[in-house]
Scaffold this active site. Structure first.
Site, PDB file in Angstrom:
ATOM      1  N   GLY A 217      22.838  59.419  54.428  1.00 16.77           N
ATOM      2  CA  GLY A 217      23.196  58.829  53.256  1.00 16.77           C
ATOM      3  C   GLY A 217      22.176  59.685  52.252  1.00 16.77           C
ATOM      4  N   SER A 218      21.824  58.867  51.118  1.00 14.47           N
ATOM      5  CA  SER A 218      21.563  59.408  49.832  1.00 14.47           C
ATOM      6  C   SER A 218      20.249  60.322  49.935  1.00 14.47           C
ATOM      7  CB  SER A 218      21.298  58.564  48.680  1.00 14.47           C
ATOM      8  OG  SER A 218      22.438  57.963  48.497  1.00 14.47           O
ATOM      9  N   VAL A 219      19.563  60.377  50.935  1.00 12.81           N
ATOM     10  CA  VAL A 219      18.494  61.411  51.086  1.00 12.81           C
ATOM     11  C   VAL A 219      18.916  62.732  51.229  1.00 12.81           C
ATOM     12  CG1 VAL A 219      16.737  59.613  51.976  1.00 12.81           C
ATOM     13  CG2 VAL A 219      18.254  60.925  53.684  1.00 12.81           C
TER      14      VAL A 219
END
Length: 486
Positions: A217-219
């Site tokens: 995801g956004s990491v």
């Protein structure tokens, strides 16, 4: 007659040389690998005659051999077995070893090449055989914080010292009891193993470094941002279109931000890169991925360790970035979806590099190896693994991550008196309403002490208002506080 004797003598000489050569190769080259072969039943029995060395955390044994009063003399005993199972692994009678027990088996049994002189000394003095102790880099308080924070969630946590690569915490949940793998009744061991193997929760998977891997995801946005900054064409002030939704090319699918509106607290037609990081907006990163292209992002992922072999000393499953993608799928990878797969170790390595001015130190779980006569036979030193970015780029990335903790979507990781940078992530696992992967990765520094961390948890179900910042950030905070306060 003399000719026949010469032929026989030559044949005997050749046979002698062949025997001498093969025995020399076995003794000097293949001995360690043969001893380590799980099919070598004599070695298995001999290894239990030896008092296997302890595995230590903060100087205290988390695995040690105790008298068994049976054929095998010694049995392995694990203190807080479930807490440290991802570190120690298990040692069985004839069903194999895992974790440090497997990776450092030669040292623990005193049969490694580095312990040859100690073995000679033992023979001369008549001391009972004993393996070396393996002291780990684990911080007991950080490991406990990881276990308590993750609790009943499925997930994992890794904490690193950014300047040395020392692994300060490595926890995987659900866990198991290695004591039940150490009994000398093979059928009991097999029954327990089969019970663990058939458990759909997968307690035998070390999720910190392997298993099925996770969608980040956004990491993953921090790697995309790093790639953009490295081109020299982008800064934190670089702007992108800021619609509430973005239709993917040649697709009916649309990308939305987590708020399902425009990016940022102040809506505008444009949004800059820093705001996109701080508020974890998907649409700007989808656009950025399309602009950068597959090769640029893949090269940056590789620079941070994706696809690279790594032993800590256990093998770490390489994280992966997909190839030969459509433009639509490429845009999805901009915020860590489609088929980007990672370990928590990899995400901790990314944050450690950012915290260490762009230098990535090789993660290492072993502090030193000490024989029973207190001779240090191995003392691993910090080793550079890669240099994925420059000090300038790392500083810029830290600026955005610290803003994310100060007033963005990672604010629950704040630690009073410490500098904290972080990035949260919420990753979809499929299309059937499967629970999301909830991530936090980042770093903290206080009074010259640093720690980098990655946490991922997968709740049983998605709960409104309970996302990555509410669940993963506090876990990471507790681990970082444990390290800073130790």
């Amino acid at each position: 007659m003399n000719r026949e004797l010469t032929r026989v003598s030559a044949l005997v000489l050749v046979m002698f040389l062949a025997l001498f050569t093969s025995s020399s190769i076995i003794q000097s080259v293949q001995a360690e690998s043969l001893n380590a072969d799980q099919r070598n039943s004599r070695t298995i029995i001999d290894s239990f005659v030896v008092e296997r060395g302890a595995i230590l955390v903060d100087g205290q044994p988390i695995a040690q051999s105790v008298p068994s009063n049976d054929l095998y003399n010694w049995q392995r005993e694990y203190t807080n077995g479930g807490l440290y199972a991802a570190v120690t692994g298990y040692n069985t009678l004839d069903q194999g070893n895992t974790g440090i027990e497997g990776a450092m088996n030669a040292e623990l049994t005193g049969t490694s090449d580095s312990q040859f002189l100690s073995e000679i000394e033992r023979l001369l003095t008549g001391r009972d055989p004993q393996g070396a102790a393996v002291s780990t880099t684990i911080n007991a308080a950080a490991q406990q914080a990881a276990a308590e924070g993750i609790g009943d969630f499925t997930g994992a946590a890794v904490a690193l010292d950014p300047e040395t690569g020392e692994i300060l915490a490595m926890y995987s949940s659900p866990t198991f009891d290695p004591n039940q793998m150490a009994v000398h009744d093979s059928q009991l061991v097999i029954d327990y193993y089969n019970q663990l193997e058939s458990d759909p929760a997968g307690p035998l998977q070390n999720r910190a470094i392997g298993g099925d891997l996770y969608f980040p995801g956004s990491v993953f946005k921090m790697i995309v941002a790093s790639a953009a900054l490295k081109t020299g064409d982008y800064t934190l002030e670089s702007e992108f279109d800021n619609p509430a939704e973005l239709k993917l090319p040649q697709s009916s699918s649309v990308v939305k931000n987590s708020t399902e509106g425009q990016c940022g607290p102040v809506t505008d037609d444009k949004v800059d890169l820093e705001t996109s990081i701080v508020y974890s907006c998907n649409i700007p990163f989808a656009q950025l991925a399309a602009e950068l292209g597959e090769d640029t992002i893949a090269a940056e992922a590789q620079a941070y360790g994706f696809g690279q072999p790594l032993e800590i000393p256990m093998g770490v499953t390489p994280s992966s970035y997909p190839s030969d993608m459509s433009e639509a799928n490429l845009m999805l990878t901009g915020f860590g979806q489609y088929d980007v797969r990672v370990t928590p170790m990899q995400m901790a390595m990314m944050s450690a590099s950012i915290a260490n001015d762009g230098t990535l130190m090789k993660p290492n779980l072993i502090d030193e190896i000490v024989t029973d006569n207190l001779t240090v036979v191995s003392d691993p030193q910090p080793e550079v693994f890669a240099n994925p970015s420059t000090p300038g780029i790392a500083s810029t990335l830290r600026e955005s991550m610290e803003a994310g903790v100060d007033h963005g979507y990672a604010d629950l990781a704040q630690i009073e008196g410490a500098t904290v940078g972080g990035k949260t992530g919420t990753a979809e696992n499929g299309t059937d309403n499967e629970p999301y992967n909830l991530w936090f990765t980042g770093y903290a520094e206080q009074d010259g002490k640093k720690v980098a961390v990655a946490v991922v948890v997968v709740p049983e179900e998605n709960i409104s208002g309970q996302g990555s910042n509410e669940i993963a950030s506090p876990i990471a905070k507790s681990i970082m506080e444990a390290v800073l306060n130790s």
